[in-house]
Structures are given as structure tokens and as C-alpha cells.
Write an enzyme that holds these catalytic residues in place. Structure first.
Site, PDB file in Angstrom:
ATOM      1  N   CYS A 116       0.728  -1.168   0.207  1.00 19.80           N
ATOM      2  CA  CYS A 116       0.045   0.178  -0.085  1.00 19.80           C
ATOM      3  C   CYS A 116       0.818   1.222   0.084  1.00 19.80           C
ATOM      4  CB  CYS A 116      -0.786  -0.153   1.277  1.00 19.80           C
ATOM      5  SG  CYS A 116      -2.065   1.240   1.431  1.00 19.80           S
ATOM      6  N   GLY A 117       0.452   2.227  -0.986  1.00 17.86           N
ATOM      7  CA  GLY A 117       1.232   3.456  -0.958  1.00 17.86           C
ATOM      8  C   GLY A 117       0.238   4.469  -0.661  1.00 17.86           C
TER       9      GLY A 117
END
Length: 269
Positions: A116-117
Site C-alpha cells: 500500500c502506498g
């Protein structure tokens, strides 16, 4: 899987191994859906190693700006959740009414995973307000390469889960002298950092001199989390991106990368 097994950070798996003949078993890192609920409202579902989840939830709430201080969390409970498709865990936080009101006004759908960014961000404007510029921390002037390398050499001995399965990140809190004071492990680098910062906040130790060491690249999200919590420096075993260096420079965070073996790089832009 039984409910008690949901909390096991490691799982066994049958494998065929070469050059060894025949079938044997191996150890894998557990990756469990973890729903974070605030005052009864589900906010995010992350995939995480099911260990130190209270620290993880508190750290997430603080580093994402849901809470301004650990004192605004009145209680945390972890419960198993069973749906038709999956078993998981729910971490339920009881938070101050003012924080919950702010959360409701800023809510967006989030579906997190180990890579996840900017999960759930719908536009560039949704990245949030400009980062704060941290005040200088005098002790950082004495942070040396030798200190970083000392922490790097010591860290593998503080990663029992990764030693067993080879698939977990670690986030460490390191003293100005290079001593590892706390280490958290997770399949996700963001999760590991949230666990670490949540633990430090819960113990009222975030204001003590020290820096974060990550067994990953120093991504801009990790830097943002550290800046929000007032952490003055981050070191990582891999190189950062240009964006991460820019975020660190604008916020006043001292950033080191490629800290391994006998080398380290400080990014000064």
C-alpha cells in the site's frame, strides 16, 4: 482455521524442496485481514501480521492523523471476524468524540495491502496539507555512519519471525548511540512502522532522542508517518526514491539509505 490460529504470526505449509528430495514443511508469514474500527465504524482493512495489533492500530490512528495523541484513545479490543469468504480480525478503538467527528468529515474508502502506498486516495489534493517542518533536534548533528552501521549489524538478531520465514519487514527504534531499543515485525513495511510508533506513543517515549531504522526502502509514506510523529531521522537498508528525498528535505527529516555492510548514504537535498 480456528479463531486462536488467527493470532499466530507464522504458519506451516507443505512444500517440495530442491535439491532436497521429497516433500517437507516450511514456515510462512501469516497475512490476515485486519479491520480497523473507530467508535463502531469500520475505516480501513489492512493485511497484516496478526501480532502487536493494539500497537498497530494506535500507530495507524496517530500517523494517519485520526488522533493527535495517544491519550485520545480510550480503549482497544481485538476480536475475530468470520464472513462467508474470509476469516480476519477486527481492532476496535474507542476514541475521543472530537477525533471521531473529524474522522467522519474526512472519511474515504481504504483497502490496504502489503504494498500500500496511496491506497484510496482519489486525487492529488487528497494527499492532505503540507507537511510540517520539524524543529531542529540538536542530537542529530552527532549521528554518525558508525552509529547507523552498528544498528544495521544488530538488527537481524532482533527479527525472530523473519529469521523463521524470510518474508517480514522490521521497524526499529534506535538510540543516538546505535542501540536497538524496540523492534516490530510485519509483512508490510507501513504496518511495522505503525506498530513501532504506536508502541512508543503508548509508552510515552516518542519524545526521547532516537531514530527509525527500516528493513525496506525509505518510501515517502514512511517519511510522512515519521514526520507526523516528530521523528527526526530515518535510516533504511535500501535506496529511497526522488519523491521520498524531496519529502524528507521539505520536512527537515534526516534521511539515510543503503545502510548495509560498510556503507551508508545520506541524502542532503
Amino acid at each position: 482455521m480456528q479463531p486462536d490460529d488467527l493470532h499466530a504470526p507464522l504458519r506451516s505449509c507443505a512444500v517440495d524442496r530442491w535439491p532436497q528430495d521429497g516433500q517437507t514443511t516450511d514456515v510462512l508469514a501469516a497475512e490476515v485481514p485486519v479491520a480497523l474500527e473507530f467508535n463502531g465504524i469500520s475505516h480501513a482493512v489492512m493485511l497484516a501480521t496478526p501480532q502487536d495489533l493494539e500497537a498497530f492500530a494506535l500507530g495507524f490512528a496517530l500517523t494517519e492523523g485520526i488522533l493527535d495523541s495517544a491519550a485520545q484513545c480510550y480503549g482497544i479490543e481485538v476480536e475475530p471476524v468470520q464472513t462467508d469468504a474470509v476469516q480476519g480480525l477486527a481492532v476496535k478503538l474507542d476514541i475521543a468524540a472530537s477525533c471521531f467527528q473529524r474522522l467522519k468529515s474526512q472519511r474515504r474508502s481504504l483497502a490496504g495491502n502489503t504494498g500500500c502506498g496511496l491506497c484510496g486516495v482519489e486525487s492529488l489534493a487528497a494527499l492532505g496539507p503540507s507537511l510540517q517542518v520539524m524543529p531542529p533536534q540538536p542530537w542529530l548533528a552527532g549521528l554518525t555512519v558508525e552509529t547507523l552501521l552498528r544498528a544495521s549489524r544488530a538488527l537481524p538478531d532482533h527479527q525472530p519471525l523473519n529469521r523463521a520465514c524470510g518474508a517480514l519487514h522490521a521497524a526499529a527504534w534506535v538510540s543516538p548511540e546505535g542501540e536497538l531499543l524496540a523492534v516490530m515485525e510485519d509483512v508490510g513495511r507501513h504496518n511495522a512502522l505503525d506498530k513501532l510508533l504506536g508502541q512508543r506513543a503508548r509508552d510515552s517515549r516518542l519524545q526521547e532522542p532516537g531514530f527509525v531504522f527500516m528493513t525496506s526502502r525509505a518510501s515517502h509514506e514512511l517519511i510522512r508517518k515519521c514526520v507526523r510523529m516528530g521523528v527526526g531521522a530515518m535510516a533504511a537498508i535500501s535506496a529511497p526514491t526522488d519523491f521520498a528525498v524531496d519529502v524528507a528535505a521539505r520536512s527537515g527529516l534526516q534521511l539515510w539509505g543503503l545502510v548495509r555492510g560498510q556503507r551508508a548514504v545520506r541524502y542532503t537535498r
